[in-house]
Scaffold this active site. Sequence first.
Site, PDB file in Angstrom:
ATOM      1  N   GLN A   1      76.623 -27.641  76.169  1.00  0.00           N
ATOM      2  CA  GLN A   1      75.560 -28.577  75.785  1.00  0.00           C
ATOM      3  C   GLN A   1      74.928 -28.181  74.454  1.00  0.00           C
ATOM      4  O   GLN A   1      75.589 -27.551  73.646  1.00  0.00           O
ATOM      5  CB  GLN A   1      74.504 -28.672  76.893  1.00  0.00           C
ATOM      6  CG  GLN A   1      74.993 -29.478  78.068  1.00  0.00           C
ATOM      7  CD  GLN A   1      75.078 -28.679  79.339  1.00  0.00           C
ATOM      8  OE1 GLN A   1      74.491 -27.643  79.473  1.00  0.00           O
ATOM      9  NE2 GLN A   1      75.826 -29.195  80.271  1.00  0.00           N
TER      10      GLN A   1
ATOM     11  N   ASP B   1      77.945 -32.073  72.608  1.00  0.00           N
ATOM     12  CA  ASP B   1      79.083 -32.816  72.036  1.00  0.00           C
ATOM     13  C   ASP B   1      79.250 -32.588  70.541  1.00  0.00           C
ATOM     14  O   ASP B   1      79.744 -33.456  69.820  1.00  0.00           O
ATOM     15  CB  ASP B   1      78.941 -34.332  72.294  1.00  0.00           C
ATOM     16  CG  ASP B   1      78.688 -34.634  73.757  1.00  0.00           C
ATOM     17  OD1 ASP B   1      79.364 -34.024  74.584  1.00  0.00           O
ATOM     18  OD2 ASP B   1      77.812 -35.459  74.059  1.00  0.00           O
TER      19      ASP B   1
ATOM     20  N   GLY C   1      81.667 -30.991  78.732  1.00  0.00           N
ATOM     21  CA  GLY C   1      83.053 -31.346  78.475  1.00  0.00           C
ATOM     22  C   GLY C   1      83.424 -30.884  77.085  1.00  0.00           C
ATOM     23  O   GLY C   1      82.771 -31.250  76.119  1.00  0.00           O
ATOM     24  N   HIS C   2      84.417 -30.023  77.004  1.00  0.00           N
ATOM     25  CA  HIS C   2      84.851 -29.514  75.702  1.00  0.00           C
ATOM     26  C   HIS C   2      86.249 -30.033  75.400  1.00  0.00           C
ATOM     27  O   HIS C   2      87.187 -29.737  76.139  1.00  0.00           O
ATOM     28  CB  HIS C   2      84.852 -27.985  75.695  1.00  0.00           C
ATOM     29  CG  HIS C   2      83.475 -27.403  75.709  1.00  0.00           C
ATOM     30  ND1 HIS C   2      83.224 -26.062  75.836  1.00  0.00           N
ATOM     31  CD2 HIS C   2      82.274 -27.992  75.595  1.00  0.00           C
ATOM     32  CE1 HIS C   2      81.922 -25.860  75.803  1.00  0.00           C
ATOM     33  NE2 HIS C   2      81.319 -27.014  75.673  1.00  0.00           N
TER      34      HIS C   2
ATOM     35  N   LYS D   1      81.866 -27.892  69.966  1.00  0.00           N
ATOM     36  CA  LYS D   1      81.913 -26.432  70.202  1.00  0.00           C
ATOM     37  C   LYS D   1      83.285 -25.988  70.692  1.00  0.00           C
ATOM     38  O   LYS D   1      83.775 -24.941  70.302  1.00  0.00           O
ATOM     39  CB  LYS D   1      80.872 -26.020  71.251  1.00  0.00           C
ATOM     40  CG  LYS D   1      79.438 -26.184  70.786  1.00  0.00           C
ATOM     41  CD  LYS D   1      78.461 -25.889  71.900  1.00  0.00           C
ATOM     42  CE  LYS D   1      78.543 -26.857  73.040  1.00  0.00           C
ATOM     43  NZ  LYS D   1      78.139 -28.227  72.737  1.00  0.00           N
TER      44      LYS D   1
HETATM   45  P1  IMP Z   1      72.893 -33.063  83.673  1.00  0.00           P
HETATM   46  O1  IMP Z   1      73.210 -31.813  82.944  1.00  0.00           O
HETATM   47  O2  IMP Z   1      74.099 -33.738  84.279  1.00  0.00           O
HETATM   48  O3  IMP Z   1      71.788 -32.875  84.670  1.00  0.00           O
HETATM   49  O4  IMP Z   1      72.324 -34.142  82.597  1.00  0.00           O
HETATM   50  C1  IMP Z   1      71.093 -33.938  81.931  1.00  0.00           C
HETATM   51  C2  IMP Z   1      71.165 -34.458  80.498  1.00  0.00           C
HETATM   52  O5  IMP Z   1      72.044 -33.611  79.743  1.00  0.00           O
HETATM   53  C3  IMP Z   1      71.738 -35.866  80.377  1.00  0.00           C
HETATM   54  O6  IMP Z   1      71.123 -36.496  79.268  1.00  0.00           O
HETATM   55  C4  IMP Z   1      73.200 -35.619  80.067  1.00  0.00           C
HETATM   56  O7  IMP Z   1      73.791 -36.717  79.396  1.00  0.00           O
HETATM   57  C5  IMP Z   1      73.083 -34.394  79.179  1.00  0.00           C
HETATM   58  N1  IMP Z   1      74.298 -33.560  79.174  1.00  0.00           N
HETATM   59  C6  IMP Z   1      74.713 -32.714  80.118  1.00  0.00           C
HETATM   60  N2  IMP Z   1      75.852 -32.114  79.744  1.00  0.00           N
HETATM   61  C7  IMP Z   1      76.153 -32.579  78.531  1.00  0.00           C
HETATM   62  C8  IMP Z   1      77.206 -32.298  77.602  1.00  0.00           C
HETATM   63  O8  IMP Z   1      78.098 -31.490  77.804  1.00  0.00           O
HETATM   64  N3  IMP Z   1      77.157 -32.996  76.425  1.00  0.00           N
HETATM   65  C9  IMP Z   1      76.168 -33.880  76.142  1.00  0.00           C
HETATM   66  N4  IMP Z   1      75.174 -34.155  76.977  1.00  0.00           N
HETATM   67  C10 IMP Z   1      75.156 -33.510  78.155  1.00  0.00           C
END
Ligand code: IMP
Length: 429
Positions: free
Chosen positions: A223, A13, A40-41, A16
């Site tokens: 991420q 977040d 999410g972008h 990017k």
């Molecule tokens: P997962 O990727 O859904 O398995 O989540 C694993 C961890 O990564 C959690 O803490 C999510 O909140 C975090 N996470 C996954 N994708 C994002 C992103 O795009 N932005 C911020 N945190 C993310």
Amino acid sequence: MPASVVIGGQWGDEGKGRIVDLLARGARVVARYSAGNNAGHTVINDRGTFALRLVPAGIFYDDKDCVIGNGCAINPIALWEEIEGLKARGVSAERLHISDRAHVVMPWHPLIDAADERLRGPFAIGTTGRGIGPAFVDKAGRAGIRMCDLIDGAGFRERLRIILEYKNAVLEKLYGLEPLSFDAVYNEYREAGERLLPYVTDTSLLVQEALDRGDEVLLEGAQGALLDLDFGTYEFVTSSVPSSTAAGAAVGVGIGPNRINRVAGVYKAYTTRVGNGPMPTELFDEEGERLRNVGREYGTVTGRPRRCGWFDAVAARFTARLNGVTSAVVTRLDVLDAFPVIRVCTAYQVDGAELRSFPANTTVLARCTPVYEDFPGWETPTSDVRRFADLPANAQAYLRRLGELLGAPVDIISVGPERDQCIQVRPVV
Ligand code: IMP
């Protein structure tokens, strides 16, 4: 022409998407190399505000090829919705290309994601619930279905039959869940495969050929490095394979690592995190609340409030080195405009000692308390500033110090969400 990578230097977040949207202007190909629709972008440009999940942020330019690389995990239903949503708003997906080697997020993956989180109880990761972790587990466990399988009629039926039998046994016997119907899954996914068929290709070849022609290629990370499976705050990380770091970009699109020579590391001017896991600079007071409110810090995918805190330079320096950051990008400087004092964590205190490196062990990190360096705020709006020299002196001093701490020059500063609300100090790509 070499390729450039844009990575997130914190816990995701960082902004990017908007930086890729900006840098894509100079590129011919924009490629996503990891993760799925857990990312999410947000992009705000002259066409409106868009929350992208899987589609690369270069899609808003008509002359760019946009690639969803082999390193991504694709939920074909969600991707189709995203494509349709873009088309409905006049954004063409004609130049979108999907890797035939990318893994597919199947209906059992979100079920397992949710069930695992429930079983973990107080140790839950706080995932986005999109099934991305289980999809990458299946990739590594050699039980995945790839885009090339999905678009292969008879082959898909055969592969699904074998895998679903095994997955239904896991759903029923391990998790006590209802089994999935073969016909329902087959029909829904077969249809999704047919819709996406025109986009599926060997994207590795497409990217390599672009580089051979001398075209600029921009590799879009998802991420952040602190959510990386190897170097992040394990186990509170994302399961993306390949890595979300710059090194993962070569694998995630299928090019040699020697084709990448520039890495833009994107950092928020403060720190945020969604999901569980340690975050040494997290603020639980009014200032944290203020950062969340001013920065509208709520997740793009899940809407969850983000945890907010001051800039953690110990973590940021660690990820700058890990990724070989050649240009730092500092986003959301304007969120700090009204703070009278701005703090930066330059070391941790733990068990009576000072720590300047980022520990591997998350229980150690959870015990770390920040050692802060304080900066006087500038208490002046910066959203209309477009040249570094026009920033208030205190903001310039803050950014210079961040650059020093990161060990990389701050080449772009964003001061608002719009495409032009940026200060470009030096060219990044
Ligand atoms: P997962 O990727 O859904 O398995 O989540 C694993 C961890 O990564 C959690 O803490 C999510 O909140 C975090 N996470 C996954 N994708 C994002 C992103 O795009 N932005 C911020 N945190 C993310």
